[in-house]
Design an enzyme around this catalytic site. Structure first.
Site, PDB file in Angstrom:
ATOM      1  N   LYS A 191     125.750 -17.324   6.843  1.00  0.00           N
ATOM      2  CA  LYS A 191     124.776 -18.367   6.501  1.00  0.00           C
ATOM      3  C   LYS A 191     124.056 -18.005   5.211  1.00  0.00           C
ATOM      4  CE  LYS A 191     120.443 -19.078   7.619  1.00  0.00           C
ATOM      5  NZ  LYS A 191     119.915 -19.630   6.360  1.00  0.00           N
ATOM      6  N   GLU A 265     119.169  -4.935   5.468  1.00  0.00           N
ATOM      7  CA  GLU A 265     118.692  -4.561   4.137  1.00  0.00           C
ATOM      8  C   GLU A 265     117.454  -5.409   3.886  1.00  0.00           C
ATOM      9  OE1 GLU A 265     117.683  -4.712   0.746  1.00  0.00           O
ATOM     10  OE2 GLU A 265     119.619  -5.400  -0.039  1.00  0.00           O
ATOM     11  N   CYS A 299     114.855  -7.265  -4.226  1.00  0.00           N
ATOM     12  CA  CYS A 299     114.273  -6.446  -3.163  1.00  0.00           C
ATOM     13  C   CYS A 299     113.976  -5.036  -3.652  1.00  0.00           C
ATOM     14  CB  CYS A 299     115.186  -6.426  -1.955  1.00  0.00           C
ATOM     15  SG  CYS A 299     116.871  -6.043  -2.365  1.00  0.00           S
ATOM     16  N   GLU A 396     104.901  -6.673  -0.753  1.00  0.00           N
ATOM     17  CA  GLU A 396     105.985  -7.109  -1.631  1.00  0.00           C
ATOM     18  C   GLU A 396     105.663  -8.511  -2.148  1.00  0.00           C
ATOM     19  OE1 GLU A 396     109.785  -7.783   0.268  1.00  0.00           O
ATOM     20  OE2 GLU A 396     110.808  -7.011  -1.491  1.00  0.00           O
TER      21      GLU A 396
HETATM   22  P1  ADP Z   1     113.174 -14.192   2.075  1.00  0.00           P
HETATM   23  O1  ADP Z   1     111.763 -13.711   2.134  1.00  0.00           O
HETATM   24  O2  ADP Z   1     114.060 -13.429   1.173  1.00  0.00           O
HETATM   25  O3  ADP Z   1     113.302 -15.671   1.996  1.00  0.00           O
HETATM   26  P2  ADP Z   1     113.899 -14.345   4.824  1.00  0.00           P
HETATM   27  O4  ADP Z   1     114.015 -13.154   5.668  1.00  0.00           O
HETATM   28  O5  ADP Z   1     112.864 -15.356   5.152  1.00  0.00           O
HETATM   29  O6  ADP Z   1     113.767 -13.739   3.403  1.00  0.00           O
HETATM   30  O7  ADP Z   1     115.274 -15.105   4.724  1.00  0.00           O
HETATM   31  C1  ADP Z   1     116.504 -14.477   4.568  1.00  0.00           C
HETATM   32  C2  ADP Z   1     117.552 -15.210   5.367  1.00  0.00           C
HETATM   33  O8  ADP Z   1     117.238 -15.129   6.753  1.00  0.00           O
HETATM   34  C3  ADP Z   1     117.656 -16.686   5.052  1.00  0.00           C
HETATM   35  O9  ADP Z   1     119.021 -17.033   5.076  1.00  0.00           O
HETATM   36  C4  ADP Z   1     116.904 -17.343   6.201  1.00  0.00           C
HETATM   37  O10 ADP Z   1     117.335 -18.638   6.470  1.00  0.00           O
HETATM   38  C5  ADP Z   1     117.242 -16.427   7.345  1.00  0.00           C
HETATM   39  N1  ADP Z   1     116.297 -16.430   8.465  1.00  0.00           N
HETATM   40  C6  ADP Z   1     114.981 -16.731   8.457  1.00  0.00           C
HETATM   41  N2  ADP Z   1     114.448 -16.597   9.685  1.00  0.00           N
HETATM   42  C7  ADP Z   1     115.445 -16.171  10.506  1.00  0.00           C
HETATM   43  C8  ADP Z   1     115.529 -15.820  11.892  1.00  0.00           C
HETATM   44  N3  ADP Z   1     114.482 -15.861  12.699  1.00  0.00           N
HETATM   45  N4  ADP Z   1     116.708 -15.401  12.367  1.00  0.00           N
HETATM   46  C9  ADP Z   1     117.778 -15.310  11.555  1.00  0.00           C
HETATM   47  N5  ADP Z   1     117.769 -15.640  10.260  1.00  0.00           N
HETATM   48  C10 ADP Z   1     116.625 -16.058   9.727  1.00  0.00           C
END
Ligand code: ADP
Length: 799
Positions: A191, A265, A299, A396
């Site tokens: 995804k 990561e 990151c 961050e």
């Molecule tokens: P960033 O701060 O880099 O946006 P996130 O951790 O919010 O980081 O998002 C990174 C990825 O994780 C995206 O693809 C987002 O859709 C997905 N994501 C966000 N919440 C969840 C969750 N609860 N479970 C799995 N994937 C998630």
């Protein structure tokens, strides 16, 4: 129109736009609406959401918000495709990965432009960094596919892998995930982030055209809930995630006890350390690459500038002058340095944090030029006068915001650098190679760049320490994340039968025993903490019975406070990690020698507790001595590597101890189970808190005196007896414990994995019974790998 003479005078840049024709053509072909790519075909679009170009704030496409049913379909497709893909010869898979690399190169222009339009990053970066690295990743992993049989003998693909990636390097993160997964024979459901799904969709089409079989690569678009559906799907064998620490913790918790393998990561707040002998002009260019590359949405961005006091003013003046010259604008303009921020929420987050920095009293500086207003732009920003504990120094920001602080001595620089829960990367700037290589191991980070920053390559592992996550991506170390030990095959038959697991006798007795109840025992049971036999915090003991019901001894019921003392002792002993491999080996040999001298006594004790029979007991003691020899041998042989990266320089992969490790033993082998865990932990330089066999702990308490007579430095091994699962929970929750191994029941595994999320400690928790007598299962590289983390130190050379 300016004349040539005028242009020479001002030296202004003219516009240099890259054409978006091909990318628009591709979007047009799909009528700008996309379904998922599952089982080698597009699904019909479902409920869609907008994909926005951050530099224009215009909608450029719509993609489908993946439902649970979509995830189900993708996982089923991946499952169906698995046997054939995994069953290909390594060479056949190598050809497929090679084809992917070629296909990416052929479509590099489309991918670079699409990435810029989708993410807002400059075409210079997508064209020269992102996409070439994507191709490089597939080439490198075509190689691992080819070598899988010989270099990962006895290992196989894990199965169906769920992969969730962020928006900052959309296609590069895809490559980091998909290339090693496919090389090892896994199939994937990936995804992309909701802000940046387009290059993943383009890649799916390109991979399909390049002949990747249907179902091997499935792309499902959507938001966090779609990601969660992948994480929670029962038929997914592994989750690989890159994103925020917050979501990483959610994923750690929701997969606890599921048996899914995990690599994470996560975030960072990486230090960029400048010593007073550094070449300041190079440093300035380094800072530009560290924090303004990709608008700081990296990151491992060097977001904390730590400067030695004497050169701070000079450096900051140079830096401001350079910031004044940075160019910010349309990402498709080949002459801009910085593009747009990915989305309004991110822009708002940056603004809020910057305001907080100002409110907390730091001094903010931005260049005099103005940002374009029609997209989501934010200027490069510098903070001075920052307190190490302030929000902007700790949190961050994920934007083009640099906070600077000063230090006086190298020791102070290390303390400041490590003053963060993260540990992803660091840059060290000095002309003294001595100083650089002295500092690099002291910094808690998975990557250290010497006189350089943000260098990446497929051959060198990338990944974090502490709350920056675990697991590596790239290189041999990254491949381990995508393989597991083969369950059937010649190795597992070496051992013969697994001995029956002894019944766990009822041993709890929370009453303090009065002395007249145990006249035959002449010693009060103790714990082993800080090199001494220590009285437990409370007087409760547990009686240990033989299977026939005879009491064979008693041990203290350790509690939370005892664990706290043990953790403190283990921390105080961390100098062990800096001792030489030779010395650590010597001490392991010495333990073996002293155990051998008392072999008969240990065997008798084991037999008395477990009634396993004299022969088996003797066999266990002999195997324990041999195991200690194994790790004494490894202590000076578990080498790192020098990776072959395409720069003038080297990337040195060092195996570093994790630090303070909790080791929770299973029941079956009272002494062998224990030495099988302390051996690898000690050999690699960790200090330990051991919870020995729950039902048969007396061999461990007998072992105190073996440790005492073997020159083991105080605190390197601490032993706390008691209720195994209660103690394991305390250890898993403890923020100063950096890793926990747990061998036991499934419920216990779940509890340990859940609790470990608080500080993202490394876990190795398993409920599968292990025959510790079997050398293939009971010792070796799997243990050494789990006891270490790889740090890659990049050292460029030449003028
Ligand atoms: P960033 O701060 O880099 O946006 P996130 O951790 O919010 O980081 O998002 C990174 C990825 O994780 C995206 O693809 C987002 O859709 C997905 N994501 C966000 N919440 C969840 C969750 N609860 N479970 C799995 N994937 C998630």
């Amino acid at each position: 129109m300016a004349t040539v003479a005028e242009i020479f005078k001002t030296m202004e840049y003219g516009p240099a736009p890259e054409s978006d024709k091909e990318a628009l053509g591709w979007l047009g072909k799909h009528e700008r609406v996309f379904g998922h790519f599952i089982d080698g075909a597009w699904t019909d679009p479902g409920r869609t959401f907008d994909v926005i170009n951050p530099s224009t704030s215009k909608t450029i496409a719509r993609v489908t918000d993946g439902t649970k049913a979509d995830v189900d379909a993708a996982v089923s497709a991946a499952r169906r495709a698995l046997p054939a893909w995994k069953g290909l010869t390594p060479h056949a898979r190598a050809r497929h990965l090679y084809a992917l690399a070629r296909a990416v190169q052929k479509h590099s222009r489309l991918l670079a432009v699409l990435e810029s339009m989708d993410n807002g990053k400059s075409i210079r970066e997508t064209r020269d960094i992102d996409i070439p690295l994507v191709a490089r990743h597939f080439y490198h992993h075509a190689g691992w596919a080819q070598l899988l049989g010989s270099e990962f003998e006895g290992y196989e693909a894990i199965g169906v892998v769920g992969q969730i990636i962020p928006w900052n390097f959309p296609l590069l993160m895809l490559a980091w995930k998909i290339a090693p997964a496919l090389a090892a024979g896994n199939t994937v459901v990936l995804k992309p982030a909701e802000f940046t799904p387009l290059t993943a969709l383009a890649f799916a089409e390109i991979a399909d055209a390049a002949g990747i079989p249907a179902g091997v690569v499935n792309i499902v678009t959507g938001h966090g809930e779609t990601g969660a559906a992948i994480v929670e799907h029962p038929d997914v064998d592994k989750i690989a995630f890159t994103g925020s620490t917050e979501v990483g913790k959610i994923i750690r918790r929701s997969t606890a006890g599921s048996g899914k393998k995990l690599s994470l990561e996560l975030g960072g707040k990486s230090p960029f350390i400048v010593y007073d002998d550094a070449d300041l002009d190079s440093v300035v260019e380094g800072v530009v690459d560290a924090i303004w590359f990709n608008q700081g949405q990296v990151c491992c961005a060097g977001s904390r500038l730590l400067v030695q006091e004497g050169v701070a003013d000079r450096l900051l003046a140079k830096l401001r002058a350079r910031m004044e010259k940075l160019r910010l604008g349309s990402p498709l303009d080949k002459a801009v340095d910085m593009g747009a921020i990915v989305a309004p929420v991110q822009l708002e987050r940056i603004r809020t944090l910057v305001q907080q920095g100002v409110d907390e009293g730091a001094t903010m500086w931005q260049p005099s030029w103005a940002c374009p207003t029609d997209g989501y732009f934010y200027p490069p920003t510098l903070f001075t006068g920052v307190q190490p504990s302030s929000t902007i120094a700790q949190v961050e920001i994920f934007g083009p915001v640099l906070v600077s602080m000063t230090f006086r001595t190298p020791d102070e620089s290390v303390a400041l650098a490590n003053n963060t829960p993260y540990g992803l990367a660091a840059s060290v700037w000095t002309e003294s190679i001595n100083l650089a290589l002295d500092i690099a191991p002291k910094i808690k980070a998975g990557v250290v760049w010497v006189n350089s920053t943000n260098l990446f390559d497929a051959a060198a592992g990338f990944g974090g320490y502490r709350e920056s996550g675990f697991g590596r991506e790239g290189g041999r170390e990254g491949m381990w994340e995508y393989v597991k030990r083969q369950v059937s095959g010649p190795r597992s038959q070496v051992s013969g039968k697994t001995p029956p697991s002894p019944q766990r006798p009822e041993t709890r007795d929370l009453r303090p025993l009065s002395s007249d109840e145990m006249p035959e025992l002449d010693r009060t049971p103790k714990l082993f903490i800080g090199g001494k036999q220590a009285r437990p915090d409370q007087g409760y003991t547990r009686r240990i019975y033989s299977p026939s019901g005879e009491m064979v001894g008693e041990v203290p019921e350790g509690n939370r406070k005892d664990i706290r003392n043990a953790v403190e002792a283990a921390h105080a002993a961390k100098g062990w990690g800096r001792s030489t491999g030779h010395n650590r080996g010597q001490i392991l040999y010495y333990i073996a020698e002293n155990l051998a001298a008392r072999g008969a006594e240990f065997a008798a004790r084991i037999d008395a507790m477990t009634a396993c029979g004299k022969r088996r007991a003797k066999q266990e003691v002999e195997a324990s001595i041999s195991r200690l020899f194994t790790y004494a041998a490894w202590a000076d042989k578990y080498d790192g590597a020098v990776h072959s990266v395409p720069i003038r320089g080297v990337s040195i992969a060092m195996n570093e101890p994790i630090g303070v490790m909790a080791l929770v033993c299973d029941d079956a082998f009272p002494i062998l189970g224990l030495v099988s865990l302390i051996g690898p932990a000690m050999a690699t330089g960790n200090t330990t808190i051991v919870v020995p066999s729950h039902s048969y702990p007396l061999a461990a308490t007998d072992f105190y005196s073996v440790l005492e007579t073997s020159d083991v430095p105080d605190g390197v091994v601490n032993i706390v007896t008691g209720d195994k699962d209660a103690l394991a929970k305390v250890l898993a929750e403890h923020d100063d414990v950096e890793a926990i191994w747990y061998f036991g029941e499934r419920e216990g595994v779940k509890q340990v994995e859940l609790a470990s999320a608080s500080n993202m400690k490394r876990t190795w928790a398993t409920w599968h019974e292990r025959d510790w007598l079997d050398r293939a299962m009971g010792e070796g590289r799997d243990f050494l790998r789990a006891a270490t983390q790889v740090k890659n130190v990049w050292v460029p050379y030449g003028e």
